[in-house]
Motif scaffolding. Sequence first.
Motif, short mmCIF file in Angstrom:
data_model
loop_
_atom_site.label_atom_id
_atom_site.label_comp_id
_atom_site.label_asym_id
_atom_site.label_seq_id
_atom_site.Cartn_x
_atom_site.Cartn_y
_atom_site.Cartn_z
N ALA A 1 0.87 -1.19 0.00
CA ALA A 1 0.00 0.00 0.00
C ALA A 1 0.90 1.23 0.00
O ALA A 1 1.18 1.80 1.06
N PRO A 2 1.35 1.65 -1.18
CA PRO A 2 2.27 2.78 -1.24
C PRO A 2 1.69 4.08 -0.68
O PRO A 2 2.44 4.93 -0.23
N SER A 3 0.37 4.20 -0.72
CA SER A 3 -0.24 5.47 -0.32
C SER A 3 -1.51 5.21 0.47
O SER A 3 -2.15 4.16 0.36
N THR A 4 -1.89 6.20 1.27
CA THR A 4 -3.16 6.20 1.96
C THR A 4 -3.75 7.60 1.88
O THR A 4 -3.02 8.59 1.82
N HIS A 5 -5.08 7.68 1.87
CA HIS A 5 -5.76 8.97 1.90
C HIS A 5 -6.16 9.30 3.34
O HIS A 5 -6.82 8.50 4.01
N ILE A 6 -5.73 10.46 3.78
CA ILE A 6 -5.98 10.95 5.14
C ILE A 6 -6.62 12.33 5.04
O ILE A 6 -6.17 13.18 4.26
N GLY A 7 -7.65 12.59 5.82
CA GLY A 7 -8.39 13.84 5.73
C GLY A 7 -7.56 15.07 6.07
O GLY A 7 -6.63 15.01 6.91
N PHE A 8 -7.89 16.18 5.44
CA PHE A 8 -7.21 17.46 5.67
C PHE A 8 -7.26 17.85 7.14
O PHE A 8 -6.33 18.49 7.66
N ASP A 9 -8.33 17.45 7.84
CA ASP A 9 -8.47 17.81 9.25
C ASP A 9 -7.42 17.14 10.13
O ASP A 9 -7.25 17.52 11.30
N GLN A 10 -6.69 16.17 9.59
CA GLN A 10 -5.67 15.49 10.38
C GLN A 10 -4.34 16.25 10.41
O GLN A 10 -3.40 15.83 11.10
N LEU A 11 -4.25 17.34 9.66
CA LEU A 11 -2.99 18.08 9.61
C LEU A 11 -2.67 18.84 10.89
O LEU A 11 -1.56 19.34 11.04
N GLY A 12 -3.61 18.90 11.79
CA GLY A 12 -3.39 19.64 13.04
C GLY A 12 -2.76 18.77 14.12
O GLY A 12 -1.71 18.14 13.92
N ALA A 13 -3.43 18.68 15.24
CA ALA A 13 -2.89 17.98 16.40
C ALA A 13 -2.72 16.48 16.17
O ALA A 13 -1.92 15.83 16.86
N ASN A 14 -3.46 15.93 15.23
CA ASN A 14 -3.40 14.49 14.99
C ASN A 14 -2.34 14.08 13.97
O ASN A 14 -2.20 12.89 13.68
#
Length: 276
Positions: A84-97
Motif C-alpha cells: 500500500a504505497p499510499s493512503t488517503h488521510i483527511g485534511f483535518d488530520q494536519l493539526g494535532a493528529n
Amino acid sequence: MAGAAACSKNSAAQAGSALANATRRRLDRVGIQLYTVREQVQRDLPGTLAQLSQIGYREVEFAGYAGRTPAQTRELLQQNRLTAPSTHIGFDQLGANWDRALDDAVARGHQFITIPWLPDSVRGSVESWKRVAKEFNVAGARARARGLGFAYHNHDFEFARVEGAVPFDILLAETDPAAVSFEMDVYWTVKAGSDPLAYLRQHPTRFPMLHIKDSAGPPNHAQVDVGSGTIDFAAILRLDAAQRRTIKHVFIEHDQPPDPMAFAKKSFDYLSAMEY
C-alpha cells in the motif's frame, strides 16, 4: 493551457514524434484505490484484499482501514502479496493528529500520505489557497522527516479560477517540491477542461502517482470502466517515460461503480495489458 481534448484517444498523435518512437512498455504493477470497493472493504476487508490480489493487483491505496490496527493492516497486505504505497488521510488530520497519522502510516508500510480533498472553508480566495500551500509545506516537511512522502490529490474544483488565478497552479507554485508532491486524478483534471499532458510537461517531477478513472466524454463525463472511455492513458505514460519516468504508482478508481469487483477486474485487465 490546452483543452482536455489534448488527452483524448483521438488526438494521441499530437503527443509528438519523440513519444511515438518510445519503446513500447507495459505497467509492471497496477494498483486500485480502495474507495472503489469501500462497501466490500467495510464488510470483509480480508476477503476483499484476497479478491483483488487474485485479479492481479499488487498495490492498493487505502481510504480507511475498516477498524484494523496498523499491525493488522500490514499483516493482511503481506498475506495477500500486496503493498500500500499510499493512503488517503483527511485534511483535518494536519493539526494535532498529524504526528499520530504519520506514525500509523509508517507502521502500515505506506510511502506516501495523501490529502484527498479540501473543504469549502479553506478555498475561497487566492490568499486562502496560499495558506493551504503553507500548511502543506509544514506537513510535508514533517512527513519527510519520518521518511514519508506527502501528496495532494485533486478533483475539478482546483481548476476553477478564483480571483483570476487557477488554484491548482497556486499549489504547484507555492509548495516546496522537496516536501509536497501531487497525485493527479486524470479524470477530474480532464473533466475540469484542463490537460494532464500539459501539467506533466510543465512539472515533470511533481506527480509520482496517478488516479486512473475513465470518462465517457462531455458533457456529463460519466465514469466508466478504464479503457471504455475517451481518456488516452497511454499517452500520459509515454510522456512520463520520455521525460523522467517519475510516475511510480497508478491506482484505478471509480466513484460509484455498479459492480465494483467487475469494474476492478475489467479495468485491471485493460490497464495491465495496455502498451505505451
